[in-house]
Design an enzyme around this catalytic site. Structure first.
Site, short mmCIF file in Angstrom:
data_model
loop_
_atom_site.label_atom_id
_atom_site.label_comp_id
_atom_site.label_asym_id
_atom_site.label_seq_id
_atom_site.Cartn_x
_atom_site.Cartn_y
_atom_site.Cartn_z
CG ASP A 295 67.77 17.64 -4.70
OD1 ASP A 295 68.37 17.56 -5.78
OD2 ASP A 295 68.36 17.83 -3.63
N GLY B 29 60.00 16.05 -0.50
CA GLY B 29 60.22 14.63 -0.78
C GLY B 29 59.26 14.09 -1.82
CB ALA B 30 57.02 15.75 -3.95
CG HIS C 288 63.85 14.79 1.98
ND1 HIS C 288 63.39 15.08 3.24
CD2 HIS C 288 63.64 15.90 1.24
CE1 HIS C 288 62.93 16.32 3.26
NE2 HIS C 288 63.06 16.85 2.06
CG ASP D 257 65.07 22.83 0.15
OD1 ASP D 257 63.94 22.89 0.66
OD2 ASP D 257 65.53 21.79 -0.38
O1 G3H Z 1 65.69 18.23 0.87
C1 G3H Z 1 66.81 18.56 0.63
C2 G3H Z 1 67.52 18.43 -0.65
O2 G3H Z 1 67.37 17.18 -1.23
C3 G3H Z 1 68.92 18.98 -0.56
O3 G3H Z 1 69.92 18.05 -0.38
O4 G3H Z 1 71.66 19.17 1.09
O5 G3H Z 1 72.26 17.27 -0.38
O6 G3H Z 1 71.72 19.50 -1.36
P1 G3H Z 1 71.48 18.52 -0.24
P1 13P Z 2 63.18 14.55 -3.19
O1 13P Z 2 64.28 13.82 -2.51
O2 13P Z 2 61.92 13.72 -3.26
O3 13P Z 2 63.55 15.07 -4.54
O4 13P Z 2 62.80 15.82 -2.28
C1 13P Z 2 63.44 17.04 -2.44
C2 13P Z 2 63.09 18.02 -1.37
O5 13P Z 2 62.15 17.87 -0.61
C3 13P Z 2 63.94 19.21 -1.26
O6 13P Z 2 63.58 20.01 -0.19
ZN ZN Z 3 62.83 18.85 1.50
#
Ligand code: G3H
Ligand code: 13P
Ligand code: ZN
Length: 315
Positions: free
Chosen positions: A261, A217-218, A184, A87
């Site tokens: 996420d 960001g969903a 996000h 990701d």
């Molecule tokens: O869009 C990204 C995710 O929310 C990942 O976040 O780098 O804190 O694991 P993180």
């Molecule tokens: P959220 O913060 O809305 O859960 O988005 C997660 C995301 O886009 C991970 O790539």
């Molecule tokens: Zn993302």
């Protein structure tokens, strides 16, 4: 390590099925055994394909061997249609590394660079990944909010539909993440009536009728999780996610991957806060971590069923 040796699938067939069936494949982020267990339990209970998403910072947190060990321990069968996806990969080297250790899909996110640079870097990743039959997602347009430990942006730039068409043709990517108003984190909208830009989505979908689009960001930011967190000592104010109805509508318009996420982070935190508060004498982590796994499993099941529509899509 070849991803097929881990029982994993790339996303190509999953997306073709999702576009034809007007549903979305859930992409849930994981970063430890508890998050991975919850996602897999939910996918298996609902007979849903699923994308296991790992951010760069999550990869660093787990380490390569622990991550691949967890995946191996999950005993994934190819018929389950489970992908392991990088990701928001920020550079070619990270994507190459992910492919080498067993990822079946990578995202190269060069969306903050000028159009031509984004094209060049994304195209290079496609050439590299396709040699290994690994799928590639790239992004055009910018989402606001924190994307990972290293990248964040305060303002969003919507995706330009004609640029999107050019970008897909010039790069040869397998799916495109677009910016239509999601962001996000847990603070996505100022009011309940803020709508996603369905006009932009519809224009992009018309220009590329069978091309898989991705919504980052969903998270829907379930109110009951925020209430539980705040009831048991947390303090999260003004949290607001994307309405279920709007996400459902997006799946009718070629959004075939929906990234979540934050909702699992909230479920994890809510369950631990509640468990510790209700059982002040407990110091056995397995008790509160089990509560967290159960809560996250339920969150995934609810979203697979009520948002993604991907339940019962595998045998
Ligand atoms: O869009 C990204 C995710 O929310 C990942 O976040 O780098 O804190 O694991 P993180
Ligand atoms: P959220 O913060 O809305 O859960 O988005 C997660 C995301 O886009 C991970 O790539
Ligand atoms: Zn993302």
């Amino acid at each position: 390590m070849k991803y097929t040796d881990l029982g994993l699938s790339n996303t190509n067939q999953m997306f073709a099925n999702a576009i034809a069936g007007h549903y979305a494949i859930p992409a849930f982020n994981f970063y430890n055994m508890e998050t991975l267990s919850a996602i897999l339990r939910a996918a298996r209970a609902t007979h849903s394909p699923v994308i296991l998403a790992v951010s760069e910072s999550a990869l660093k947190y787990m380490g390569d061997d622990m991550l691949i060990g967890l995946i191996r321990g999950a005993n994934i069968h190819p018929d389950e249609q489970i992908a392991l996806h990088l990701d928001h990969g920020t550079c070619i080297d990270t994507c190459r590394h992910a492919i080498e250790i067993g990822f079946s899909s990578v995202m190269i996110d060069a969306s903050k660079l000028p159009f031509n640079e984004n094209v060049n870097i994304s195209k290079t990743v496609v050439e590299l990944a396709h040699r290994h039959n690994v799928s590639v997602e790239a992004e055009l347009g910018t989402l606001s909010g924190i994307e990972d430990e290293n990248t964040s942006s305060e303002y969003s730039t919507y995706t330009n539909p004609s640029d999107a068409e050019k970008f897909v043709t010039q790069t040869g990517i397998d799916s495109l993440a677009i910016s239509i108003g999601t962001s996000h984190g847990a603070h996505k909208r100022k009011s309940d009536d803020e709508e996603l830009r369905f006009d932009i989505l519809s224009d992009i979908a018309k220009r590329m009728p069978n091309f898989p689009l991705v919504l980052h960001g969903a998270s829907s930011i379930p109110t009951h999780l925020i209430t539980t967190i705040n009831k048991f000592g947390g303090h999260i104010s003004n949290a607001r996610g994307i309405a279920t109805q709007q996400l459902r509508r997006a799946t009718e318009m070629n959004i075939c991957k929906i990234n979540v996420d934050s909702d699992l982070r909230l479920g994890f935190t809510a369950a631990i806060r509640e468990s510790l508060s209700e059982n002040p004498g407990n110091f056995n982590p397995r008790e509160y971590l089990n509560a967290a796994i159960n809560q996250m499993t339920q969150t995934c099941i609810d979203e697979i069923t009520n948002i993604m529509g991907s339940n019962n899509k595998i045998n």
